[in-house]
Design a protein around this motif. Sequence first.
Motif, PDB file in Angstrom:
ATOM      1  N   ARG A  70      27.187  12.209 -22.087  1.00 46.43           N
ATOM      2  CA  ARG A  70      28.628  11.898 -22.151  1.00 46.43           C
ATOM      3  C   ARG A  70      28.879  10.417 -22.373  1.00 46.43           C
ATOM      4  O   ARG A  70      29.870  10.038 -22.961  1.00 46.43           O
ATOM      5  CB  ARG A  70      29.310  12.349 -20.853  1.00 46.43           C
ATOM      6  N   ASP A  71      27.965   9.581 -21.906  1.00 45.43           N
ATOM      7  CA  ASP A  71      28.157   8.130 -22.016  1.00 45.43           C
ATOM      8  C   ASP A  71      27.640   7.642 -23.379  1.00 45.43           C
ATOM      9  O   ASP A  71      26.561   8.050 -23.823  1.00 45.43           O
ATOM     10  CB  ASP A  71      27.371   7.460 -20.877  1.00 45.43           C
ATOM     11  N   GLN A  75      24.250   8.549 -25.358  1.00 39.46           N
ATOM     12  CA  GLN A  75      24.379   9.274 -26.635  1.00 39.46           C
ATOM     13  C   GLN A  75      23.569   8.568 -27.728  1.00 39.46           C
ATOM     14  O   GLN A  75      22.964   9.214 -28.575  1.00 39.46           O
ATOM     15  CB  GLN A  75      25.857   9.369 -27.047  1.00 39.46           C
ATOM     16  N   ASN A  76      23.544   7.224 -27.685  1.00 40.50           N
ATOM     17  CA  ASN A  76      22.734   6.476 -28.674  1.00 40.50           C
ATOM     18  C   ASN A  76      21.256   6.780 -28.503  1.00 40.50           C
ATOM     19  O   ASN A  76      20.522   6.973 -29.473  1.00 40.50           O
ATOM     20  CB  ASN A  76      22.940   4.961 -28.520  1.00 40.50           C
ATOM     21  N   GLN A  77      20.814   6.818 -27.235  1.00 38.45           N
ATOM     22  CA  GLN A  77      19.406   7.140 -26.969  1.00 38.45           C
ATOM     23  C   GLN A  77      19.095   8.566 -27.433  1.00 38.45           C
ATOM     24  O   GLN A  77      18.071   8.816 -28.069  1.00 38.45           O
ATOM     25  CB  GLN A  77      19.118   6.988 -25.472  1.00 38.45           C
ATOM     26  N   LEU A  78      20.010   9.485 -27.128  1.00 34.34           N
ATOM     27  CA  LEU A  78      19.819  10.880 -27.539  1.00 34.34           C
ATOM     28  C   LEU A  78      19.741  10.994 -29.064  1.00 34.34           C
ATOM     29  O   LEU A  78      18.917  11.756 -29.590  1.00 34.34           O
ATOM     30  CB  LEU A  78      20.971  11.739 -26.992  1.00 34.34           C
ATOM     31  N   GLY A 314      23.336  11.991 -10.201  1.00 34.22           N
ATOM     32  CA  GLY A 314      22.418  13.074  -9.819  1.00 34.22           C
ATOM     33  C   GLY A 314      21.867  13.916 -10.957  1.00 34.22           C
ATOM     34  O   GLY A 314      21.446  15.047 -10.718  1.00 34.22           O
ATOM     35  N   ARG A 315      21.861  13.374 -12.180  1.00 37.50           N
ATOM     36  CA  ARG A 315      21.367  14.186 -13.298  1.00 37.50           C
ATOM     37  C   ARG A 315      20.508  13.337 -14.228  1.00 37.50           C
ATOM     38  O   ARG A 315      20.346  12.141 -14.042  1.00 37.50           O
ATOM     39  CB  ARG A 315      22.540  14.770 -14.101  1.00 37.50           C
ATOM     40  N   VAL A 316      19.979  14.008 -15.268  1.00 43.20           N
ATOM     41  CA  VAL A 316      19.109  13.323 -16.230  1.00 43.20           C
ATOM     42  C   VAL A 316      19.834  12.123 -16.857  1.00 43.20           C
ATOM     43  O   VAL A 316      19.306  11.008 -16.903  1.00 43.20           O
ATOM     44  CB  VAL A 316      18.667  14.325 -17.334  1.00 43.20           C
ATOM     45  N   GLU A 317      21.047  12.353 -17.326  1.00 41.78           N
ATOM     46  CA  GLU A 317      21.785  11.268 -17.978  1.00 41.78           C
ATOM     47  C   GLU A 317      21.999  10.095 -17.013  1.00 41.78           C
ATOM     48  O   GLU A 317      21.815   8.933 -17.376  1.00 41.78           O
ATOM     49  CB  GLU A 317      23.147  11.775 -18.478  1.00 41.78           C
TER      50      GLU A 317
END
Length: 334
Positions: A70-71, A75-78, A314-317
């Motif tokens: 979402r950030d 998103q750039n890394q993804l 608390g998540r991967v992102e």
Amino acid sequence: MALILPRIEEKSQVAIIGAGLAGLSCASALTKAGMQVKVFEKSRGLAGRMSTRKGDGWQCDHGARYFTARDPAFQNQLAIWLRQGIAAQWDTPIGVYENQAWQSSKPSDPRYVGTPWMTSPAQHLAKPLDIHQSHTITQINRAQQQWLLHTAEHGLLEYKPDWVILAVPAPQALALSQAIDPAIAALHGQAKTEGCWTMMLRFNEEIIMPFEAAFINEGILSWVARNNAKPQRTGEEVWVIHGQSQWSQDQIDADPQTIAPQMIAAFIAIGGKAPAEYSIHRWRYASSDPAYQPRFHCDLERGIGYCGDWLHGGRVEGAWLSGHALANTIIAAR
Ligand SMILES: Cc1cc2nc3c(=O)[nH]c(=O)nc-3n(C[C@H](O)[C@H](O)[C@H](O)COP(=O)(O)OP(=O)(O)OC[C@H]3O[C@@H](n4cnc5c(N)ncnc54)[C@H](O)[C@@H]3O)c2cc1C
């Protein structure tokens, strides 16, 4: 006459404890900025809870199920991972089982998985880094402006970094630093960490359920998914099933042999079958539900920092963003 400038002492040697996504994202950004980083990981593998178990002819993501982005920074890394084939969108319809009935889950942000394994993004980040696996840090001390690291496998290390970064779950950070950092107790107190019993069920035949992945909102399970339904998975038919978080936490110290039959019975009760073989894994610190989200914590003066999902959603992102934000703060302060 030559002008002699005073040498500015830079704190540039950084030890990062934990090669999960938070530690690797922090190490990656610091290394790119020219700092000398060593990562210490207790396991033989990398990626922490973003993990894949591999056996003879089968594989299964038994930690993070998928991730969202979402950030814009993540998103750039993804986008890089997608371009390089290290991640892919997982667009299988996901169901919900509730009141003894199946329905489709509400539309959500796109879901992604590492390809061909959940560990692939972490392995990609790790490639250029100096990583020391099978190094369990058991104690940290400070002497003459440097950090001393004790390991279970190699005793006290000669290496004495200027910075130490704890990229481990909250209870493990507390255990390592409560004697040296008064800030950790309050920080840890904000994080609620729960365990998760996870099973990997292997079959000789295809298992047909109404959905290939589903949230289970009643009984002792919380999630079931056909691992083969994820992009680029190969091998035997494998379903992963997760215990509901309160149920898992209440019996986190139980014998796995008493847990396994209960989870298999719950899987059969919603339309599954008894597996030909199974493996079971206890995640003692599976999920964090942090009400307080400072993103990371650091003491620039002493050179100690914390990152991880428990400080950022608390998540991967959140894990990736936490490590990234801590690195940027250290880089800006140099
Ligand atoms: C069953 C399960 C399902 C999940 N599902 C999802 C999901 O669907 N979507 C999602 O976004 N997230 C999910 N998550 C959460 C996600 O996996 C985590 O938020 C994320 O991977 C945390 O990364 P991290 O780097 O903060 O911590 P970790 O991945 O836990 O990394 C910490 C690392 O530190 C190492 N370590 C610990 N102590 C020491 C020590 N003393 N010395 C050296 N090394 C040490 C550990 O071995 C580990 O490799 C799930 C997690 C689990 C367990």
